[in-house]
Design an enzyme around this catalytic site. Structure first.
Site, PDB file in Angstrom:
ATOM      1  N   GLU A   1      14.259 -10.826  -0.318  1.00 37.81           N
ATOM      2  CA  GLU A   1      14.942 -10.158   0.788  1.00 37.81           C
ATOM      3  C   GLU A   1      14.530 -10.761   2.123  1.00 37.81           C
ATOM      4  OE1 GLU A   1      15.897  -5.738  -0.890  1.00 37.81           O
ATOM      5  OE2 GLU A   1      13.919  -5.959   0.012  1.00 37.81           O
TER       6      GLU A   1
ATOM      7  N   CYS B   1      13.272 -11.890   9.935  1.00 29.45           N
ATOM      8  CA  CYS B   1      12.012 -11.650   9.235  1.00 29.45           C
ATOM      9  C   CYS B   1      12.182 -12.264   7.846  1.00 29.45           C
ATOM     10  CB  CYS B   1      11.762 -10.140   9.155  1.00 29.45           C
ATOM     11  SG  CYS B   1      10.321  -9.719   8.152  1.00 29.45           S
TER      12      CYS B   1
ATOM     13  N   CYS C   1       3.855 -11.229  -4.254  1.00 31.52           N
ATOM     14  CA  CYS C   1       2.655 -11.446  -3.443  1.00 31.52           C
ATOM     15  C   CYS C   1       1.431 -11.163  -4.304  1.00 31.52           C
ATOM     16  CB  CYS C   1       2.678 -10.501  -2.237  1.00 31.52           C
ATOM     17  SG  CYS C   1       1.328 -10.812  -1.068  1.00 31.52           S
TER      18      CYS C   1
ATOM     19  N   CYS D   1      -2.171  -5.395  -1.299  1.00 30.86           N
ATOM     20  CA  CYS D   1      -2.361  -4.308  -0.321  1.00 30.86           C
ATOM     21  C   CYS D   1      -1.661  -3.052  -0.869  1.00 30.86           C
ATOM     22  CB  CYS D   1      -1.764  -4.682   1.036  1.00 30.86           C
ATOM     23  SG  CYS D   1      -2.490  -6.179   1.720  1.00 30.86           S
TER      24      CYS D   1
ATOM     25  N   CYS E   1       1.871  -1.639   0.523  1.00 28.50           N
ATOM     26  CA  CYS E   1       2.988  -2.562   0.691  1.00 28.50           C
ATOM     27  C   CYS E   1       3.789  -2.718  -0.598  1.00 28.50           C
ATOM     28  CB  CYS E   1       2.446  -3.927   1.145  1.00 28.50           C
ATOM     29  SG  CYS E   1       3.747  -5.154   1.376  1.00 28.50           S
TER      30      CYS E   1
ATOM     31  N   GLY F   1       5.438 -11.872   0.772  1.00 27.10           N
ATOM     32  CA  GLY F   1       4.493 -12.974   0.566  1.00 27.10           C
ATOM     33  C   GLY F   1       3.438 -13.079   1.642  1.00 27.10           C
TER      34      GLY F   1
ATOM     35  N   SER G   1       2.231 -13.763  10.102  1.00 26.44           N
ATOM     36  CA  SER G   1       1.341 -12.631   9.880  1.00 26.44           C
ATOM     37  C   SER G   1       0.530 -12.863   8.613  1.00 26.44           C
ATOM     38  CB  SER G   1       2.176 -11.350   9.747  1.00 26.44           C
ATOM     39  OG  SER G   1       1.343 -10.244   9.495  1.00 26.44           O
TER      40      SER G   1
ATOM     41  N   SER H   1      -3.248  -8.820   9.982  1.00 28.61           N
ATOM     42  CA  SER H   1      -3.138  -7.452   9.482  1.00 28.61           C
ATOM     43  C   SER H   1      -4.537  -6.882   9.352  1.00 28.61           C
ATOM     44  CB  SER H   1      -2.440  -7.446   8.122  1.00 28.61           C
ATOM     45  OG  SER H   1      -1.135  -7.935   8.265  1.00 28.61           O
ATOM     46  N   LEU H   2      -4.913  -6.065  10.312  1.00 28.42           N
ATOM     47  CA  LEU H   2      -6.284  -5.550  10.328  1.00 28.42           C
ATOM     48  C   LEU H   2      -6.336  -4.171   9.660  1.00 28.42           C
ATOM     49  CD1 LEU H   2      -9.144  -6.225  11.274  1.00 28.42           C
ATOM     50  CD2 LEU H   2      -8.615  -5.138  13.457  1.00 28.42           C
ATOM     51  N   HIS H   3      -5.618  -3.236  10.193  1.00 29.20           N
ATOM     52  CA  HIS H   3      -5.428  -1.893   9.621  1.00 29.20           C
ATOM     53  C   HIS H   3      -6.663  -0.990   9.602  1.00 29.20           C
ATOM     54  CE1 HIS H   3      -1.538  -3.433   8.930  1.00 29.20           C
ATOM     55  NE2 HIS H   3      -1.756  -4.015   7.771  1.00 29.20           N
TER      56      HIS H   3
ATOM     57  N   ASN I   1       5.046   2.832   6.948  1.00 28.31           N
ATOM     58  CA  ASN I   1       6.298   3.178   6.282  1.00 28.31           C
ATOM     59  C   ASN I   1       6.012   3.595   4.854  1.00 28.31           C
ATOM     60  OD1 ASN I   1       8.342   2.465   8.321  1.00 28.31           O
ATOM     61  ND2 ASN I   1       7.388   0.450   8.143  1.00 28.31           N
TER      62      ASN I   1
ATOM     63  N   CYS J   1       8.681  -2.772   7.742  1.00 22.19           N
ATOM     64  CA  CYS J   1       7.440  -3.428   7.311  1.00 22.19           C
ATOM     65  C   CYS J   1       6.967  -2.875   5.984  1.00 22.19           C
ATOM     66  CB  CYS J   1       6.323  -3.183   8.318  1.00 22.19           C
ATOM     67  SG  CYS J   1       6.707  -3.772   9.940  1.00 22.19           S
TER      68      CYS J   1
HETATM   69  N1  SAH Z   1       1.296 -10.929   4.066  1.00 23.64           N
HETATM   70  C1  SAH Z   1       1.407 -10.836   5.475  1.00 23.64           C
HETATM   71  C2  SAH Z   1       2.781 -10.307   5.918  1.00 23.64           C
HETATM   72  C3  SAH Z   1       2.984  -8.884   5.553  1.00 23.64           C
HETATM   73  S1  SAH Z   1       4.267  -7.957   6.262  1.00 23.64           S
HETATM   74  C4  SAH Z   1       0.314  -9.955   6.028  1.00 23.64           C
HETATM   75  O1  SAH Z   1      -0.429  -9.362   5.239  1.00 23.64           O
HETATM   76  O2  SAH Z   1       0.148  -9.879   7.238  1.00 23.64           O
HETATM   77  C5  SAH Z   1       3.931  -7.760   7.942  1.00 23.64           C
HETATM   78  C6  SAH Z   1       3.111  -6.534   8.344  1.00 23.64           C
HETATM   79  O3  SAH Z   1       3.569  -5.308   7.795  1.00 23.64           O
HETATM   80  C7  SAH Z   1       1.661  -6.674   7.939  1.00 23.64           C
HETATM   81  O4  SAH Z   1       0.842  -6.346   9.005  1.00 23.64           O
HETATM   82  C8  SAH Z   1       1.550  -5.669   6.838  1.00 23.64           C
HETATM   83  O5  SAH Z   1       0.237  -5.256   6.632  1.00 23.64           O
HETATM   84  C9  SAH Z   1       2.455  -4.575   7.343  1.00 23.64           C
HETATM   85  N2  SAH Z   1       2.848  -3.609   6.316  1.00 23.64           N
HETATM   86  C10 SAH Z   1       2.890  -3.780   4.986  1.00 23.64           C
HETATM   87  N3  SAH Z   1       3.278  -2.644   4.381  1.00 23.64           N
HETATM   88  C11 SAH Z   1       3.489  -1.751   5.361  1.00 23.64           C
HETATM   89  C12 SAH Z   1       3.924  -0.395   5.363  1.00 23.64           C
HETATM   90  N4  SAH Z   1       4.212   0.242   4.240  1.00 23.64           N
HETATM   91  N5  SAH Z   1       4.060   0.201   6.562  1.00 23.64           N
HETATM   92  C13 SAH Z   1       3.790  -0.450   7.712  1.00 23.64           C
HETATM   93  N6  SAH Z   1       3.382  -1.714   7.757  1.00 23.64           N
HETATM   94  C14 SAH Z   1       3.227  -2.354   6.593  1.00 23.64           C
END
Ligand code: SAH
Length: 339
Positions: free
Chosen positions: A89, A102, A109, A113, A116, A156, A188, A211-213, A287, A330
């Site tokens: 997608e 995007c 992947c 995580c 995701c 990915g 990212s 992606s820190l979180h 999300n 995302c």
């Molecule tokens: N593999 C890359 C790209 C991921 S998508 C990465 O890890 O950065 C881009 C962003 O969306 C990343 O910061 C990822 O952590 C975030 N993301 C993934 N799932 C999400 C969700 N359910 N809600 C909000 N952000 C999310």
């Protein structure tokens, strides 16, 4: 067979000249590729004879449009099939300053995580440079719009498909290719330290997003298994090295999850971690994904988190939620309509 869209201009030129043709033919062919043709027959200034020779040597169409969904906010999600039958997608978003694509870079992947959807579908293979760039060409063709910005935030982990992603970026940059400046491209990553360092030496002026979180290792590990391999302090050291070498600002992505990483203390701890760094924080209301255990933080908490960071000198903004009604936001991208 060679996928013609996987080639740099110079590589194509070498092959075309090797076939006994003049250099300018390579220019003509390359230019057709980036006008988004799906078959060699559309290259109207190339002789029938050469077209037949090209068909024997190269594959051209690597992506087939299958379906699209349009969100209330105008975001469009595309489902494309690749030549081996797998699907991915890609998303087109409209911003004030233009259209952002995007794009995905792997089928599935490996990073796992747990918030995701792309992680839940398992890993099949890396996408090739041509398949990565092809998404932008297809999106432009289907939508009739010119894409001005690209984010590697689809399916990915871009730094886990390093060589193909770098080649895709150079093809996107190439004035003879898509001609989109590196400053309009964002990568990212979940924090693959060794490749953050490599990227710093590529001399590409793209934007790096991490992606820190969470700024706590235990919390980050519970969300992102990669944190067991590369801890927060290792990621931070790599980021500092990246900034030193490139003088470019890093974006830290932080998906806010109710009760997990969204407290006042979390914001203060994060501000201490990032103090003095050339950076920006992008807060993402998490999300919901299928069977996902995390809930979104309240708007009030999200704004408070943002303000706490801003008050402490860390520039933070909240990412607009685009396309969540069509699972295009995302973390919601998968590779099969039925999933
Ligand atoms: N593999 C890359 C790209 C991921 S998508 C990465 O890890 O950065 C881009 C962003 O969306 C990343 O910061 C990822 O952590 C975030 N993301 C993934 N799932 C999400 C969700 N359910 N809600 C909000 N952000 C999310």
């Amino acid at each position: 067979m060679i996928n013609i869209r996987d080639l740099y201009y110079e590589e194509l030129e070498e092959i075309i000249v090797g076939m006994g043709e003049k250099k300018f033919r390579a220019k003509q062919i390359f230019s057709w590729l980036y006008r988004g043709v799906d078959s060699f027959d559309e290259m109207t200034d190339i002789s029938k004879e050469l077209i037949e020779k090209l068909k024997e040597k190269f594959v051209l169409c690597q992506l087939t449009f299958i379906d699209f969904q349009k969100s209330k906010d105008g975001t469009i999600k595309y489902l494309f099939k690749l030549n081996d039958g797998h699907a991915i997608e890609s998303v087109l978003m409209k911003y004030k300053y233009g259209y952002t694509a995007c794009i995905s870079n792997q089928i599935g992947c490996k990073m796992g995580c747990n918030f995701c959807a792309s992680a839940k579908i398992g890993f099949v293979r890396n996408m090739t440079p041509g398949e990565i760039v092809g998404q932008v060409l297809k999106i432009q063709k289907e939508s009739g719009e010119k894409v001005s910005n690209i984010v590697f935030m689809g399916i990915g982990e871009p730094l886990d498909n390093y060589d193909n992603v770098i080649k895709a970026i150079r093809l996107i940059n190439d004035p003879k290719g898509l001609n989109i400046g590196a400053r309009h491209i964002s990568i990212s990553t979940c924090g693959l330290v060794h490749n953050i360092i490599r990227l710093a030496d590529e001399n590409i002026q793209c934007n790096l997003c991490i992606s820190l979180h969470s700024s706590h290792d235990d919390v980050r590990t519970s969300m992102m298994p990669i944190n067991r391999t590369y801890s927060i302090s290792q990621v931070m050291d790599a980021c500092k090295e990246y900034i030193e070498k490139t003088n470019r600002r890093i974006t830290f992505e932080y998906a806010l999850v109710d009760g997990v990483n969204d407290s006042h203390e979390d914001a203060i701890h994060l501000s201490r971690l990032l103090k003095g760094m050339l950076c920006h924080v992008n807060l993402i209301p998490i999300n919901k994904i299928k069977d996902g255990k995390y809930e979104k933080s309240s708007t009030e908490k999200i704004l408070k988190f943002r303000d706490t960071l801003n008050d402490r000198g860390i520039v933070a903004t909240v990412r607009r939620e685009l396309g969540s009604d069509i699972s295009a936001a995302c973390g919601q991208l998968v590779r099969d309509k039925t999933m």
